[in-house]
Motif scaffolding. Structure first.
Motif, PDB file in Angstrom:
ATOM      1  N   ARG A 134       2.145  11.799   2.873  1.00 32.87           N
ATOM      2  CA  ARG A 134       2.755  12.379   1.663  1.00 32.87           C
ATOM      3  C   ARG A 134       1.763  12.383   0.514  1.00 32.87           C
ATOM      4  N   MET A 135       0.875  11.377   0.456  1.00 32.01           N
ATOM      5  CA  MET A 135      -0.144  11.348  -0.585  1.00 32.01           C
ATOM      6  C   MET A 135      -1.083  12.536  -0.436  1.00 32.01           C
ATOM      7  N   ALA A 136      -1.520  12.816   0.788  1.00 32.32           N
ATOM      8  CA  ALA A 136      -2.418  13.944   1.012  1.00 32.32           C
ATOM      9  C   ALA A 136      -1.735  15.259   0.679  1.00 32.32           C
ATOM     10  N   ASP A 137      -0.471  15.384   1.064  1.00 27.77           N
ATOM     11  CA  ASP A 137       0.295  16.597   0.777  1.00 27.77           C
ATOM     12  C   ASP A 137       0.517  16.760  -0.726  1.00 27.77           C
TER      13      ASP A 137
ATOM     14  N   VAL B  85       6.614   1.555  -1.570  1.00 29.14           N
ATOM     15  CA  VAL B  85       5.296   1.911  -1.022  1.00 29.14           C
ATOM     16  C   VAL B  85       5.160   3.425  -0.906  1.00 29.14           C
ATOM     17  N   PHE B  86       6.185   4.073  -0.379  1.00 33.17           N
ATOM     18  CA  PHE B  86       6.149   5.514  -0.188  1.00 33.17           C
ATOM     19  C   PHE B  86       5.960   6.238  -1.524  1.00 33.17           C
ATOM     20  N   ASN B  87       6.746   5.871  -2.516  1.00 34.00           N
ATOM     21  CA  ASN B  87       6.637   6.527  -3.823  1.00 34.00           C
ATOM     22  C   ASN B  87       5.295   6.257  -4.486  1.00 34.00           C
ATOM     23  N   THR B  88       4.749   5.067  -4.285  1.00 32.57           N
ATOM     24  CA  THR B  88       3.460   4.735  -4.884  1.00 32.57           C
ATOM     25  C   THR B  88       2.370   5.661  -4.369  1.00 32.57           C
ATOM     26  N   PHE B  89       2.281   5.823  -3.055  1.00 33.81           N
ATOM     27  CA  PHE B  89       1.243   6.682  -2.483  1.00 33.81           C
ATOM     28  C   PHE B  89       1.456   8.137  -2.880  1.00 33.81           C
ATOM     29  N   ARG B  90       2.710   8.567  -2.900  1.00 36.12           N
ATOM     30  CA  ARG B  90       3.002   9.950  -3.296  1.00 36.12           C
ATOM     31  C   ARG B  90       2.550  10.197  -4.733  1.00 36.12           C
ATOM     32  N   LEU B  91       2.824   9.239  -5.611  1.00 32.89           N
ATOM     33  CA  LEU B  91       2.459   9.397  -7.013  1.00 32.89           C
ATOM     34  C   LEU B  91       0.950   9.336  -7.222  1.00 32.89           C
ATOM     35  N   VAL B  92       0.249   8.544  -6.401  1.00 35.09           N
ATOM     36  CA  VAL B  92      -1.213   8.520  -6.491  1.00 35.09           C
ATOM     37  C   VAL B  92      -1.766   9.906  -6.187  1.00 35.09           C
ATOM     38  N   GLY B  93      -1.258  10.529  -5.124  1.00 35.75           N
ATOM     39  CA  GLY B  93      -1.711  11.871  -4.780  1.00 35.75           C
ATOM     40  C   GLY B  93      -1.385  12.874  -5.859  1.00 35.75           C
ATOM     41  N   PHE B  94      -0.170  12.806  -6.373  1.00 36.29           N
ATOM     42  CA  PHE B  94       0.264  13.760  -7.395  1.00 36.29           C
ATOM     43  C   PHE B  94      -0.466  13.534  -8.712  1.00 36.29           C
TER      44      PHE B  94
ATOM     45  N   ALA C 253       2.262   3.922 -14.638  1.00 33.56           N
ATOM     46  CA  ALA C 253       3.214   2.818 -14.639  1.00 33.56           C
ATOM     47  C   ALA C 253       4.028   2.800 -13.356  1.00 33.56           C
ATOM     48  N   ASN C 254       4.381   3.989 -12.855  1.00 37.27           N
ATOM     49  CA  ASN C 254       5.107   4.063 -11.589  1.00 37.27           C
ATOM     50  C   ASN C 254       4.288   3.491 -10.446  1.00 37.27           C
ATOM     51  N   VAL C 255       3.023   3.869 -10.399  1.00 38.00           N
ATOM     52  CA  VAL C 255       2.149   3.376  -9.327  1.00 38.00           C
ATOM     53  C   VAL C 255       2.067   1.854  -9.355  1.00 38.00           C
ATOM     54  N   LEU C 256       1.995   1.271 -10.548  1.00 40.23           N
ATOM     55  CA  LEU C 256       1.849  -0.179 -10.673  1.00 40.23           C
ATOM     56  C   LEU C 256       3.128  -0.942 -10.327  1.00 40.23           C
ATOM     57  N   PHE C 257       4.280  -0.355 -10.610  1.00 42.32           N
ATOM     58  CA  PHE C 257       5.534  -1.117 -10.514  1.00 42.32           C
ATOM     59  C   PHE C 257       6.463  -0.717  -9.369  1.00 42.32           C
ATOM     60  N   GLN C 258       6.217   0.400  -8.697  1.00 41.09           N
ATOM     61  CA  GLN C 258       7.135   0.840  -7.651  1.00 41.09           C
ATOM     62  C   GLN C 258       7.314  -0.200  -6.545  1.00 41.09           C
ATOM     63  N   VAL C 259       6.211  -0.710  -6.019  1.00 41.47           N
ATOM     64  CA  VAL C 259       6.312  -1.637  -4.878  1.00 41.47           C
ATOM     65  C   VAL C 259       6.977  -2.952  -5.277  1.00 41.47           C
ATOM     66  N   PRO C 260       6.529  -3.636  -6.357  1.00 40.40           N
ATOM     67  CA  PRO C 260       7.218  -4.893  -6.695  1.00 40.40           C
ATOM     68  C   PRO C 260       8.686  -4.695  -7.052  1.00 40.40           C
ATOM     69  N   ILE C 261       9.019  -3.611  -7.727  1.00 39.57           N
ATOM     70  CA  ILE C 261      10.427  -3.372  -8.069  1.00 39.57           C
ATOM     71  C   ILE C 261      11.235  -3.053  -6.821  1.00 39.57           C
TER      72      ILE C 261
ATOM     73  N   ALA D 129      12.935   3.901  -6.949  1.00 37.66           N
ATOM     74  CA  ALA D 129      12.977   3.250  -5.640  1.00 37.66           C
ATOM     75  C   ALA D 129      14.334   2.599  -5.362  1.00 37.66           C
ATOM     76  N   PRO D 130      14.932   1.848  -6.311  1.00 37.95           N
ATOM     77  CA  PRO D 130      16.260   1.290  -6.040  1.00 37.95           C
ATOM     78  C   PRO D 130      17.327   2.356  -5.790  1.00 37.95           C
ATOM     79  N   ALA D 131      17.241   3.508  -6.475  1.00 40.47           N
ATOM     80  CA  ALA D 131      18.226   4.567  -6.246  1.00 40.47           C
ATOM     81  C   ALA D 131      18.109   5.119  -4.835  1.00 40.47           C
ATOM     82  N   LEU D 132      16.890   5.394  -4.389  1.00 47.89           N
ATOM     83  CA  LEU D 132      16.699   5.867  -3.018  1.00 47.89           C
ATOM     84  C   LEU D 132      17.155   4.819  -2.013  1.00 47.89           C
ATOM     85  N   ALA D 133      16.846   3.550  -2.286  1.00 47.51           N
ATOM     86  CA  ALA D 133      17.244   2.483  -1.372  1.00 47.51           C
ATOM     87  C   ALA D 133      18.761   2.344  -1.307  1.00 47.51           C
ATOM     88  N   LEU D 134      19.435   2.429  -2.467  1.00 45.67           N
ATOM     89  CA  LEU D 134      20.892   2.305  -2.481  1.00 45.67           C
ATOM     90  C   LEU D 134      21.537   3.468  -1.727  1.00 45.67           C
TER      91      LEU D 134
END
Length: 447
Positions: free
Chosen positions: A16-19, A153-162, A285-293, A362-367
């Motif tokens: 997803r990051m590459a895409d 993790v998924f959102n972090t990599f996606r946001l790095v690419g974007f 900020a998303n990249v830094l906090f997505q995984v711990p949150i 991330a919590p919304a997707l998880a819920l």
């Protein structure tokens, strides 16, 4: 497990990051490509359609918006189809193939209609890829206690690419033309080649390393209808629908900023670089906090983070509308901040907004994943991904319209949307993790 994450989830995140890198490339490249004169808009600029005069910026905006709208409106359909068939991997690969082929076609099309059709094909490709990908991330969670971390993790990599795509795109275009064994390669064609490469890398990773999870035969016959109202009687609205509405509001607030670039730089007396840093602050900020949150929501529950996110989102967005008015007073009180108070305060507000988005996303997707029945991940999670895409498409249009009522207006409206999301989440969404206080209170007890 790698870095505490399922290898399959990490593979999807990298894909997803590459895409996302390839897609964000085109967000920067296509406007420059059209405005460079390499796309024939003769006979279009200056024409009136339904009483609206066609301008070059409007034609550019149509190309960019078409992707978002086709992507968003297509996701509920493809998400449901992937639930019916259970062929998540095939949907991802079809979408990546469509995106890659369309990216490769740009150097060979010169008419505006052809460029529009090519971008539409990419939007269709994204509609195939996104819901099937997030459904796989959801289904690869061994249990509810891993889901938030997976999406983090998924959102972090996606946001790095974007986030880094536009920066790389600018460097690639400015660095052209490039000498190749087949002749010179313009900066634009090199950028299109990078987008194709991103889709190809994603395609290879998914083809080689991802398989569809096993599902029971009964899963294919589950009810895949979209629900607005809560059939359980616990609330007025279905919780997934409410999460989708909250995601829509959140995405609108993210997209308010970009349209006002000229106004913001003029009012704050800053250059393009500072604006780009402020724009990227939400992503950073998303990249830094997505995984711990995300992982914290696995331990402490989803709802507390959602409420905290919307509660922080409202003031952080509204504050951005008043930064130009507040900056002079700050500079008079603290002379050392003369000339930097405005840009600095805007950057701080954008960073806070980024933290709030991380608290929600991330919590919304998880819920939603917790609530999705077996075989329903594509349908359920497409509600949120569709809402996010629509919000990103609506935000620039909304800010462009609302700013005529005063600079603070778009941001005040954005803050009000965040408060509405807070109220809806508090009243209509219950905790989904077993063992939480909210969950135990919601389960009827035997007398």
């Amino acid at each position: 497990m790698v870095l505490g994450t399922d290898r399959r989830v990490l593979t999807l995140a990298l894909a997803r990051m590459a895409d996302a890198l390839g897609n964000s490339f085109l967000i920067i490249v296509l406007p420059l490509y059209i405005e460079s004169g390499q796309v024939d808009v003769t006979g279009l600029v200056g024409r009136s359609v339904l009483g609206i005069e066609l301008t070059l910026p409007l034609l550019v905006g149509l190309v960019l918006s078409l992707f978002g709208f086709l992507n968003s409106f297509g996701q509920p359909i493809t998400g449901r189809l992937s639930d019916r068939t259970g062929q998540r991997r095939a949907f991802v690969l079809v979408g990546l193939a469509l995106f890659g082929v369309a990216s490769a076609a740009y150097p060979f099309v010169s008419g505006y209609a052809a460029v529009l059709a090519t971008r539409a094909l990419q939007g269709l490709g994204a509609a195939f890829t996104i819901p099937a990908t997030v459904a796989l991330v959801n289904e690869f969670a061994a249990d509810d206690a891993e889901r938030g971390g997976n999406f983090g993790v998924f959102n972090t990599f996606r946001l790095v690419g974007f986030g880094f795509g536009p920066i790389v795109a600018g460097l690639v275009i400015e660095g052209g033309p490039y000498a190749t064994p087949l002749g010179g390669l313009t900066g634009f064609n090199a950028a299109f080649a990078v987008a194709v490469l991103g889709a190809a890398v994603s395609f290879a990773l998914v083809s080689l390393l991802i398989e569809d999870p096993e599902r029971t035969a009964a899963a294919a016959s589950d009810d895949l209808s979209f629900r607005v109202f809560d059939r359980s009687g616990r609330g007025a609205f279905d919780p997934v629908f409410v999460l989708g509405v909250g995601t829509l509001f959140m995405a609108v607030t993210i997209a308010l900023f970009a349209t006002l670039q000229d106004t913001i730089t003029t009012r704050l007396g800053e250059g393009e670089f500072l604006f780009s840093v402020q724009f990227a602050a939400v992503v950073i900020a998303n990249v830094l906090f997505q995984v711990p949150i995300g992982r914290a929501s696995d331990r402490y529950g989803r709802k507390p983070f959602l409420l905290a996110g919307f509660a922080l989102l409202a003031p952080s967005v509204a504050l951005q509308g008043y930064v130009p008015a507040l900056a002079p007073g700050i500079e008079r009180a603290i002379p050392a901040l003369d000339g930097v108070a405005g840009p600095g305060l805007m950057l701080a507000a954008r960073l806070l907004q980024g933290v709030s988005v991380a608290l929600v996303f991330a919590p919304a997707l998880a819920l939603a994943g917790d609530l999705a029945g077996e075989g329903r991940s594509g349908t359920t999670l497409s509600v949120l991904t569709t809402a996010f895409g629509l919000g990103i498409a609506i935000g620039p249009l909304a800010s462009g319209f609302l700013v005529r009522f005063g600079f603070p207006t778009p941001f005040v409206v954005g803050g009000a949307l965040a408060l509405a999301g807070l109220a809806l989440t508090y009243s209509q969404v219950e905790e989904s993790l077993p063992g939480s206080e909210a969950r135990r209170d919601a389960v009827p007890q035997d007398d």
